[in-house]
Scaffold this motif. Sequence first.
Motif, PDB file in Angstrom:
ATOM      1  N   HIS A  97      25.419  76.204 102.965  1.00 13.49           N
ATOM      2  CA  HIS A  97      26.858  76.444 103.494  1.00 13.49           C
ATOM      3  C   HIS A  97      27.866  76.904 102.589  1.00 13.49           C
ATOM      4  O   HIS A  97      28.957  77.449 102.846  1.00 13.49           O
ATOM      5  CB  HIS A  97      27.379  75.397 104.359  1.00 13.49           C
ATOM      6  CG  HIS A  97      28.006  75.735 105.869  1.00 13.49           C
ATOM      7  ND1 HIS A  97      27.997  74.994 106.931  1.00 13.49           N
ATOM      8  CD2 HIS A  97      28.633  76.993 106.215  1.00 13.49           C
ATOM      9  CE1 HIS A  97      28.656  75.470 108.034  1.00 13.49           C
ATOM     10  NE2 HIS A  97      29.070  76.890 107.597  1.00 13.49           N
ATOM     11  N   TRP A 118      33.383  76.484 113.536  1.00 16.96           N
ATOM     12  CA  TRP A 118      32.556  76.009 112.644  1.00 16.96           C
ATOM     13  C   TRP A 118      31.419  74.760 113.378  1.00 16.96           C
ATOM     14  O   TRP A 118      31.964  73.777 113.701  1.00 16.96           O
ATOM     15  CB  TRP A 118      33.174  75.167 111.653  1.00 16.96           C
ATOM     16  CG  TRP A 118      32.683  74.995 110.307  1.00 16.96           C
ATOM     17  CD1 TRP A 118      31.869  73.598 110.111  1.00 16.96           C
ATOM     18  CD2 TRP A 118      32.519  75.588 108.948  1.00 16.96           C
ATOM     19  NE1 TRP A 118      31.458  73.491 108.983  1.00 16.96           N
ATOM     20  CE2 TRP A 118      31.653  74.762 108.292  1.00 16.96           C
ATOM     21  CE3 TRP A 118      32.949  76.803 108.732  1.00 16.96           C
ATOM     22  CZ2 TRP A 118      31.238  75.135 106.732  1.00 16.96           C
ATOM     23  CZ3 TRP A 118      32.845  77.017 107.250  1.00 16.96           C
ATOM     24  CH2 TRP A 118      31.949  76.347 106.372  1.00 16.96           C
ATOM     25  N   ASP A 120      28.827  72.670 113.360  1.00 13.36           N
ATOM     26  CA  ASP A 120      28.178  71.679 112.329  1.00 13.36           C
ATOM     27  C   ASP A 120      28.051  70.208 112.483  1.00 13.36           C
ATOM     28  O   ASP A 120      28.900  69.719 113.224  1.00 13.36           O
ATOM     29  CB  ASP A 120      29.022  71.992 111.181  1.00 13.36           C
ATOM     30  CG  ASP A 120      28.316  71.658 109.527  1.00 13.36           C
ATOM     31  OD1 ASP A 120      27.531  70.840 109.639  1.00 13.36           O
ATOM     32  OD2 ASP A 120      28.730  72.458 108.847  1.00 13.36           O
ATOM     33  N   ASP A 124      32.440  69.427 106.336  1.00  7.30           N
ATOM     34  CA  ASP A 124      32.359  70.268 105.125  1.00  7.30           C
ATOM     35  C   ASP A 124      33.943  70.345 104.685  1.00  7.30           C
ATOM     36  O   ASP A 124      34.380  71.356 104.278  1.00  7.30           O
ATOM     37  CB  ASP A 124      31.714  71.582 105.285  1.00  7.30           C
ATOM     38  CG  ASP A 124      30.293  71.530 105.441  1.00  7.30           C
ATOM     39  OD1 ASP A 124      29.765  70.368 105.140  1.00  7.30           O
ATOM     40  OD2 ASP A 124      29.747  72.413 106.153  1.00  7.30           O
ATOM     41  N   ASP A 224      25.990  76.260 111.209  1.00 11.91           N
ATOM     42  CA  ASP A 224      25.171  75.535 110.638  1.00 11.91           C
ATOM     43  C   ASP A 224      24.101  74.884 111.475  1.00 11.91           C
ATOM     44  O   ASP A 224      24.420  74.281 112.403  1.00 11.91           O
ATOM     45  CB  ASP A 224      26.026  74.315 109.895  1.00 11.91           C
ATOM     46  CG  ASP A 224      25.032  73.585 108.986  1.00 11.91           C
ATOM     47  OD1 ASP A 224      23.946  73.394 108.851  1.00 11.91           O
ATOM     48  OD2 ASP A 224      25.843  72.891 107.911  1.00 11.91           O
TER      49      ASP A 224
HETATM   50 MN   LIG Z   1      27.783  72.745 107.014  1.00 15.15          MN
END
Ligand SMILES: [Mn+2]
Length: 297
Positions: A97, A118, A120, A124, A224
């Motif tokens: 990522h 995002w 995931d 992050d 992700d």
């Molecule tokens: Mn990620």
Amino acid sequence: MHIRVIGAPIDLGADRRGVDIGPSAIRYAGLHDHLRALGHTVSDFGNIHVPQPESRPIGSPKLKYLDPIVEVSEELANVVTDALKSDQFPLILGGDHSMALGSISGVANVHKNLGIIWVDAHGDFNIEETSPSGNIHGMILAALVGQGNSRLTHIGGWSPKLNPENIVIVGARDLDPGEQDLLRKHRVHVYTMSDVDRYGMSNIMSQAIEIAGRQDQPIHLSLDMDSLDPREAPGVGTPVRGGLSYREAHLAMEMVSDSKHMVSMDVVEVNSILDRENATARLAVELILSALGKKIL
Ligand SMILES: [Mn+2]
Ligand SMILES: NC(=[NH2+])NCCC[C@H](N)C(=O)O
Ligand SMILES: [Mn+2]
């Protein structure tokens, strides 16, 4: 739509080798033919150059491979900006990522008020001081809002790239303690897996699109593959139980597609060494197709 496929075979931001094969595995799963069957035109930039970890010093254990990651991010940002300026839709294949630092910086060069969805298991949103691992793939969103090491925040020479209130994380279930504090402090919208359980993916995605796409803002989607449950996506380096089901992930992609806000997308963390017969790469292709207009009927 004209889709520009860009490979970012980077594994410098994560501990486990194998995500560097991701772009190849996703192409091998038939990406281009399937996209063309949907009616898109497709061109492939190939892969950007990423140094092998063995060829470069790891540097500080709190920010592993900072130098080469900054170099790769600068190059990727330029390639993505060029694609957008040629009216092409950048589809960037990871890689870990950390590649989103380059891809989103490149999009932000063109779109000043950019919304981010995002998807995931992770936030992050670490900085050097809160990261348990020193792995830069866990720090990318924070860097894009201007938090953390200045070399990460200043790709392309400017910062911040994103307003944290334009960011929506979907599917989170593994957030580090200091990372949780940072997410709250910067008022990032986080829909956890328990939110998905309680309210359903349809409600969550309507809200996510409303937030990230408000005032007609363009949306960048960063997918992700560890957002999915490891039963569906075994080929990821940092699997976390209790993830999105097959249909929840498809529905999320279909709703982003229907919103017509998406201007660019990345798909990351496909780890072919850990995968089973390319299942995670094949699922990645399916989800890309749903995000780019494929309908059941
Ligand atoms: Mn990620
Ligand atoms: N993109 C990812 N898979 N990130 C995993 C991050 C894991 C952990 N939060 C870390 O900072 O190390
Ligand atoms: Mn993750």
